[in-house]
Design a protein around this motif. Structure first.
Motif, PDB file in Angstrom:
ATOM      1  N   GLY A  61       0.854  -1.287  -0.200  1.00  0.00           N
ATOM      2  CA  GLY A  61      -0.112  -0.248  -0.086  1.00  0.00           C
ATOM      3  C   GLY A  61       0.835   1.349  -0.051  1.00  0.00           C
ATOM      4  N   ASP A  62       2.155   1.009   0.329  1.00  0.00           N
ATOM      5  CA  ASP A  62       3.118   2.338   0.206  1.00  0.00           C
ATOM      6  C   ASP A  62       3.465   2.588  -1.399  1.00  0.00           C
ATOM      7  OD1 ASP A  62       2.735   2.544   2.956  1.00  0.00           O
ATOM      8  OD2 ASP A  62       4.662   1.241   3.326  1.00  0.00           O
ATOM      9  N   GLU A  63       3.598   3.919  -1.693  1.00  0.00           N
ATOM     10  CA  GLU A  63       4.153   4.414  -2.777  1.00  0.00           C
ATOM     11  C   GLU A  63       5.784   3.760  -2.930  1.00  0.00           C
ATOM     12  OE1 GLU A  63       4.868   8.103  -5.625  1.00  0.00           O
ATOM     13  OE2 GLU A  63       3.675   8.408  -4.061  1.00  0.00           O
ATOM     14  N   ALA A  64       6.048   3.021  -4.162  1.00  0.00           N
ATOM     15  CA  ALA A  64       7.353   2.642  -4.403  1.00  0.00           C
ATOM     16  C   ALA A  64       8.288   3.895  -4.351  1.00  0.00           C
ATOM     17  CB  ALA A  64       7.099   1.588  -5.381  1.00  0.00           C
ATOM     18  N   PRO A  65       9.537   3.705  -4.112  1.00  0.00           N
ATOM     19  CA  PRO A  65      10.524   4.641  -4.034  1.00  0.00           C
ATOM     20  C   PRO A  65      10.614   4.996  -5.552  1.00  0.00           C
ATOM     21  CG  PRO A  65      11.337   3.199  -2.643  1.00  0.00           C
ATOM     22  CD  PRO A  65      10.120   2.641  -3.389  1.00  0.00           C
ATOM     23  N   LEU A  66      11.069   6.368  -6.268  1.00  0.00           N
ATOM     24  CA  LEU A  66      11.428   6.678  -7.474  1.00  0.00           C
ATOM     25  C   LEU A  66      12.870   6.170  -7.564  1.00  0.00           C
ATOM     26  CD1 LEU A  66      10.144  10.514  -7.264  1.00  0.00           C
ATOM     27  CD2 LEU A  66       8.843   8.512  -8.238  1.00  0.00           C
ATOM     28  N   THR A  67      12.841   5.813  -9.109  1.00  0.00           N
ATOM     29  CA  THR A  67      14.205   5.441  -9.588  1.00  0.00           C
ATOM     30  C   THR A  67      14.990   6.735  -9.930  1.00  0.00           C
ATOM     31  OG1 THR A  67      13.635   5.479 -11.767  1.00  0.00           O
ATOM     32  CG2 THR A  67      13.218   3.296 -10.663  1.00  0.00           C
ATOM     33  N   LYS A  68      16.121   6.492 -10.271  1.00  0.00           N
ATOM     34  CA  LYS A  68      17.212   7.692 -10.532  1.00  0.00           C
ATOM     35  C   LYS A  68      16.483   8.483 -11.962  1.00  0.00           C
ATOM     36  CE  LYS A  68      21.360   6.001  -8.539  1.00  0.00           C
ATOM     37  NZ  LYS A  68      22.930   5.751  -8.736  1.00  0.00           N
ATOM     38  N   SER A  69      16.222   7.461 -12.692  1.00  0.00           N
ATOM     39  CA  SER A  69      15.578   8.110 -14.045  1.00  0.00           C
ATOM     40  C   SER A  69      14.265   8.810 -13.769  1.00  0.00           C
ATOM     41  CB  SER A  69      15.140   6.971 -15.159  1.00  0.00           C
ATOM     42  OG  SER A  69      14.316   6.150 -14.915  1.00  0.00           O
ATOM     43  N   GLU A  70      13.475   8.357 -12.886  1.00  0.00           N
ATOM     44  CA  GLU A  70      12.241   9.096 -12.710  1.00  0.00           C
ATOM     45  C   GLU A  70      12.735  10.372 -11.928  1.00  0.00           C
ATOM     46  OE1 GLU A  70       9.165   5.569 -12.523  1.00  0.00           O
ATOM     47  OE2 GLU A  70      10.094   6.209 -10.451  1.00  0.00           O
ATOM     48  N   LYS A  71      13.397  10.505 -11.122  1.00  0.00           N
ATOM     49  CA  LYS A  71      13.888  11.792 -10.313  1.00  0.00           C
ATOM     50  C   LYS A  71      14.481  12.771 -11.342  1.00  0.00           C
ATOM     51  CE  LYS A  71      14.977   9.535  -5.833  1.00  0.00           C
ATOM     52  NZ  LYS A  71      16.100   9.262  -5.027  1.00  0.00           N
ATOM     53  N   ARG A  72      15.327  12.247 -12.377  1.00  0.00           N
ATOM     54  CA  ARG A  72      15.853  13.149 -13.187  1.00  0.00           C
ATOM     55  C   ARG A  72      14.635  13.709 -14.166  1.00  0.00           C
ATOM     56  NH1 ARG A  72      20.067   9.170 -13.823  1.00  0.00           N
ATOM     57  NH2 ARG A  72      18.982   8.324 -15.581  1.00  0.00           N
ATOM     58  N   ALA A  73      13.958  12.992 -14.422  1.00  0.00           N
ATOM     59  CA  ALA A  73      12.550  13.281 -15.169  1.00  0.00           C
ATOM     60  C   ALA A  73      11.975  14.325 -14.531  1.00  0.00           C
ATOM     61  CB  ALA A  73      11.769  12.335 -15.515  1.00  0.00           C
ATOM     62  N   LEU A  74      11.628  14.169 -13.070  1.00  0.00           N
ATOM     63  CA  LEU A  74      10.963  15.136 -12.226  1.00  0.00           C
ATOM     64  C   LEU A  74      11.859  16.628 -12.314  1.00  0.00           C
ATOM     65  CD1 LEU A  74       9.292  12.901  -9.470  1.00  0.00           C
ATOM     66  CD2 LEU A  74       8.206  14.055 -11.261  1.00  0.00           C
ATOM     67  N   ALA A  75      13.221  16.524 -12.120  1.00  0.00           N
ATOM     68  CA  ALA A  75      13.717  17.584 -11.982  1.00  0.00           C
ATOM     69  C   ALA A  75      13.919  18.259 -13.182  1.00  0.00           C
ATOM     70  CB  ALA A  75      15.482  17.346 -11.818  1.00  0.00           C
ATOM     71  N   LYS A  76      13.716  17.615 -14.349  1.00  0.00           N
ATOM     72  CA  LYS A  76      13.851  18.277 -15.675  1.00  0.00           C
ATOM     73  C   LYS A  76      12.423  19.358 -15.752  1.00  0.00           C
ATOM     74  CE  LYS A  76      14.709  17.429 -20.632  1.00  0.00           C
ATOM     75  NZ  LYS A  76      15.066  16.411 -21.493  1.00  0.00           N
ATOM     76  N   ALA A  77      11.448  18.409 -15.395  1.00  0.00           N
ATOM     77  CA  ALA A  77      10.139  19.010 -15.685  1.00  0.00           C
ATOM     78  C   ALA A  77       9.773  20.315 -14.706  1.00  0.00           C
ATOM     79  CB  ALA A  77       9.013  18.056 -15.257  1.00  0.00           C
ATOM     80  N   ALA A  78      10.654  20.244 -13.707  1.00  0.00           N
ATOM     81  CA  ALA A  78      10.424  21.322 -12.785  1.00  0.00           C
ATOM     82  C   ALA A  78      11.275  22.437 -13.439  1.00  0.00           C
ATOM     83  CB  ALA A  78      10.952  20.861 -11.446  1.00  0.00           C
ATOM     84  N   LYS A  79      12.542  22.249 -14.109  1.00  0.00           N
ATOM     85  CA  LYS A  79      13.314  23.205 -14.436  1.00  0.00           C
ATOM     86  C   LYS A  79      12.805  23.779 -15.771  1.00  0.00           C
ATOM     87  CE  LYS A  79      18.165  23.802 -16.193  1.00  0.00           C
ATOM     88  NZ  LYS A  79      19.387  23.009 -16.424  1.00  0.00           N
ATOM     89  N   ALA A  80      12.036  22.905 -16.235  1.00  0.00           N
ATOM     90  CA  ALA A  80      11.443  23.632 -17.580  1.00  0.00           C
ATOM     91  C   ALA A  80      10.231  24.533 -17.353  1.00  0.00           C
ATOM     92  CB  ALA A  80      10.807  22.369 -18.564  1.00  0.00           C
ATOM     93  N   LYS A  81       9.509  23.880 -16.213  1.00  0.00           N
ATOM     94  CA  LYS A  81       8.454  24.949 -15.725  1.00  0.00           C
ATOM     95  C   LYS A  81       9.010  26.200 -15.264  1.00  0.00           C
ATOM     96  CE  LYS A  81       4.406  24.685 -12.492  1.00  0.00           C
ATOM     97  NZ  LYS A  81       3.708  24.032 -11.410  1.00  0.00           N
ATOM     98  N   ALA A  82      10.302  26.261 -14.425  1.00  0.00           N
ATOM     99  CA  ALA A  82      10.731  27.361 -13.833  1.00  0.00           C
ATOM    100  C   ALA A  82      11.230  28.388 -15.113  1.00  0.00           C
ATOM    101  CB  ALA A  82      11.776  27.136 -12.987  1.00  0.00           C
ATOM    102  N   ALA A  83      11.790  27.625 -16.355  1.00  0.00           N
ATOM    103  CA  ALA A  83      12.240  28.576 -17.172  1.00  0.00           C
ATOM    104  C   ALA A  83      11.214  29.090 -18.076  1.00  0.00           C
ATOM    105  CB  ALA A  83      13.072  27.496 -18.146  1.00  0.00           C
ATOM    106  N   ALA A  84      10.051  28.544 -18.050  1.00  0.00           N
ATOM    107  CA  ALA A  84       8.761  28.970 -18.991  1.00  0.00           C
ATOM    108  C   ALA A  84       8.293  30.036 -18.346  1.00  0.00           C
ATOM    109  CB  ALA A  84       7.963  27.911 -18.956  1.00  0.00           C
ATOM    110  N   ALA A  85       8.232  30.016 -16.871  1.00  0.00           N
ATOM    111  CA  ALA A  85       7.765  31.223 -15.816  1.00  0.00           C
ATOM    112  C   ALA A  85       8.755  32.388 -16.154  1.00  0.00           C
ATOM    113  CB  ALA A  85       7.690  30.782 -14.259  1.00  0.00           C
ATOM    114  N   LYS A  86       9.963  32.087 -16.233  1.00  0.00           N
ATOM    115  CA  LYS A  86      11.132  33.240 -16.253  1.00  0.00           C
ATOM    116  C   LYS A  86      10.636  33.731 -17.406  1.00  0.00           C
ATOM    117  CE  LYS A  86      16.017  34.077 -16.024  1.00  0.00           C
ATOM    118  NZ  LYS A  86      17.247  33.614 -15.880  1.00  0.00           N
ATOM    119  N   ARG A  87      10.532  33.277 -18.780  1.00  0.00           N
ATOM    120  CA  ARG A  87      10.217  33.645 -19.901  1.00  0.00           C
ATOM    121  C   ARG A  87       9.049  34.451 -19.995  1.00  0.00           C
ATOM    122  NH1 ARG A  87      12.030  28.752 -21.622  1.00  0.00           N
ATOM    123  NH2 ARG A  87       9.727  28.046 -22.302  1.00  0.00           N
ATOM    124  N   ARG A  88       8.029  34.292 -19.325  1.00  0.00           N
ATOM    125  CA  ARG A  88       6.440  34.988 -19.205  1.00  0.00           C
ATOM    126  C   ARG A  88       7.069  36.306 -18.449  1.00  0.00           C
ATOM    127  NH1 ARG A  88       4.401  29.887 -18.253  1.00  0.00           N
ATOM    128  NH2 ARG A  88       4.612  30.020 -16.209  1.00  0.00           N
TER     129      ARG A  88
END
Length: 233
Positions: A14-41
């Motif tokens: 019933g517990d959420e499984a830990p994120l793999t390294k590739s998933e962590k990188r994907a999340l970090a990349k998505a957050a970075k893209a979101k921040a860059a888009a906000a900066k451009r705005r």
């Protein structure tokens, strides 16, 4: 595809499984893209505001320039600086008439003929001494040595009547102090006693003019001038 990386399904406990390294990188990349888009705005908004500010400054500058000179007392002929005196009387000695003034500025009661440029013809015979000839006898005060005198004149070479100088061509009288060497001796001597309003012909030998062969480009030999006396002071 959503720019959010979905979390992994829960494990059997019933517990959420830990994120793999590739998933962590994907999340970090998505957050970075979101921040860059906000900066451009934010940068786009800042640029838009800056453009509006520049336009506002230009508009204000044009309005200020358009209002410059309106209601200026000088437009009505009144000096804006109280320390500036009124324009000189164009008939006063030494005064230069403004561009829109009637030329020549004749003294009061002068013969209207002084309003027309005289004809200075060539002479005849030999001139051995200064010879003044009154063509129009004025009624004003007589010029004395040391006074400021204002005149119109035409100068020609005596032998052929070729014009070499004229105040008429400049549309302004010539002013000088009489009898102090500011002009040729023939003028300093020949105009003493000339009355305001007079037209005088001066036949001047070379010795009282510029000499026989002047080196400064002035006319040589005997000269003839027709001089109108406009004012003395």
């Amino acid at each position: 595809m959503s720019d959010q990386v979905q979390s992994r399904p829960a494990n059997v406990t019933g517990d959420e499984a830990p994120l793999t390294k590739s998933e962590k990188r994907a999340l970090a990349k998505a957050a970075k893209a979101k921040a860059a888009a906000a900066k451009r705005r934010r940068q786009a908004l800042a640029g838009a505001f800056a453009g509006l500010a520049v336009i506002a400054v230009i508009v204000i500058a044009f309005i200020a320039l358009d209002n410059t000179g309106k209601d200026d007392p000088a437009d009505n002929g009144v000096a804006s600086d109280p320390g500036v005196s009124a324009p000189a009387d164009p008939g006063a000695p030494g005064a230069q008439p403004p561009a829109n003034a009637e030329f020549p500025p004749l003294p009061e009661g002068a013969d209207p003929a002084l309003g027309q440029k005289p004809v200075a013809a060539k002479g005849t015979g030999e001139v051995t001494k200064l010879t003044p000839t009154i063509l129009i006898d004025g009624t004003g005060p007589a010029a004395q040595a040391g006074q400021q005198i204002s005149v119109n004149y035409v100068g020609v070479t005596y032998a052929d009547g070729k014009e070499f100088d004229s105040s008429w061509s400049r549309s302004e009288p010539f002013a000088f102090q009489l009898g102090v060497g500011q002009v040729i001796p023939g003028w300093d001597q020949g105009l003493v006693g000339a009355k305001v309003g007079s037209r005088i012909q001066l036949d001047i030998p070379a010795a009282l003019a510029y000499g026989e062969n002047p080196a400064n480009g002035a006319p040589g030999g005997t000269l003839r001038f027709v001089v109108d006396v406009l004012g003395v002071q």
